[in-house]
Design a protein around this motif. Structure first.
Motif, PDB file in Angstrom:
ATOM      1  N   GLU A 108       5.026   6.402   9.674  1.00  0.00           N
ATOM      2  CA  GLU A 108       4.493   8.006   9.091  1.00  0.00           C
ATOM      3  C   GLU A 108       3.187   7.552   8.401  1.00  0.00           C
ATOM      4  O   GLU A 108       2.173   7.943   8.666  1.00  0.00           O
ATOM      5  N   THR A 109       3.017   6.464   7.567  1.00  0.00           N
ATOM      6  CA  THR A 109       2.049   6.118   6.638  1.00  0.00           C
ATOM      7  C   THR A 109       0.941   5.534   7.661  1.00  0.00           C
ATOM      8  O   THR A 109      -0.213   5.730   7.366  1.00  0.00           O
TER       9      THR A 109
ATOM     10  N   ARG B 100      -7.234   8.352   9.573  1.00  0.00           N
ATOM     11  CA  ARG B 100      -8.346   8.680   8.876  1.00  0.00           C
ATOM     12  C   ARG B 100      -9.427   7.523   8.970  1.00  0.00           C
ATOM     13  O   ARG B 100     -10.351   7.458   8.539  1.00  0.00           O
TER      14      ARG B 100
ATOM     15  N   MET C 259      -0.840   8.327   9.323  1.00  0.00           N
ATOM     16  CA  MET C 259      -1.845   8.772   8.658  1.00  0.00           C
ATOM     17  C   MET C 259      -2.927   8.156   8.340  1.00  0.00           C
ATOM     18  O   MET C 259      -4.129   8.805   8.472  1.00  0.00           O
TER      19      MET C 259
END
Length: 189
Positions: free
Chosen positions: A120-121, A128, A124
């Motif tokens: 998940e990290t 970016r 994310m």
């Protein structure tokens, strides 16, 4: 009987010589471990996290054996600080970090910016930045992004590259070095 004892010693000597040759001819990971030899068979890692405020200074290897409790501490320290998920750290990465640190001849602990990243990290961060790999070794707990105040990223990368034992990356505009225990490669992003 003396002759028999002499031949046993000779065989042992030959076997030791063979073992030393086999270790030096082993895959590249042995190169990082080679930089750690001569340290009294003790390996220590010292780091702090600006994200969590935690520090770790632990001996994780003694006399040819990893210390499971110490590696558990390192695993916890490497956890994804955003969601506290963790995965067992690959000791080879810790060995590469330790070998590079020793080559830089500094007592300053590493600042760990990123160790394990949950999927998940990673997703994310990937959304970016184009510098985050889809299948990052951070998600396998096989990579670390590190910083030292007393050494430039070029000095850190050079020390890690000298180990010839995994990936070493630097990124434009970022003051850290990526080290992992994957395939030997280097990059500047």
């Amino acid at each position: 009987m003396t002759n028999n004892a002499t031949s046993v010693i000779s065989r042992r000597g030959v076997l030791r010589g063979f073992a030393a040759t086999a270790i030096s001819a082993a895959p590249v990971y042995a190169n990082a471990a080679g930089f750690l030899r001569g340290s009294g068979d003790v390996r220590r890692i010292s780091m702090y996290s600006g994200r969590t405020g935690e520090s770790i200074d632990t001996i994780y290897w003694v006399d040819g054996e990893y210390i499971p409790e110490a590696l558990k501490e390192v695993t916890y320290f490497f956890r994804d600080w955003r969601n506290s998920k963790l995965k067992a750290v690959d000791a080879r990465t810790v060995d590469i970090m330790t070998a590079a640190h020793r080559l830089m001849e500094t007592d300053e602990p590493y600042m760990l910016l990123s160790g394990y990243r949950s999927p998940e990290t990673n997703a994310m961060l990937r959304a970016r930045s184009s510098g985050v790999a889809k299948n990052s070794l951070h998600m396998k707990a096989q990579a670390a992004d590190l910083r030292l105040k007393s050494r430039s990223i070029y000095q850190m990368a050079s020390a890690a590259k000298s180990c010839s034992a995994g990936g070493v990356g630097t990124y434009r505009g970022s003051n850290f070095v990526h080290m992992d225990c994957g395939v030997v490669r280097t990059w500047n992003g």
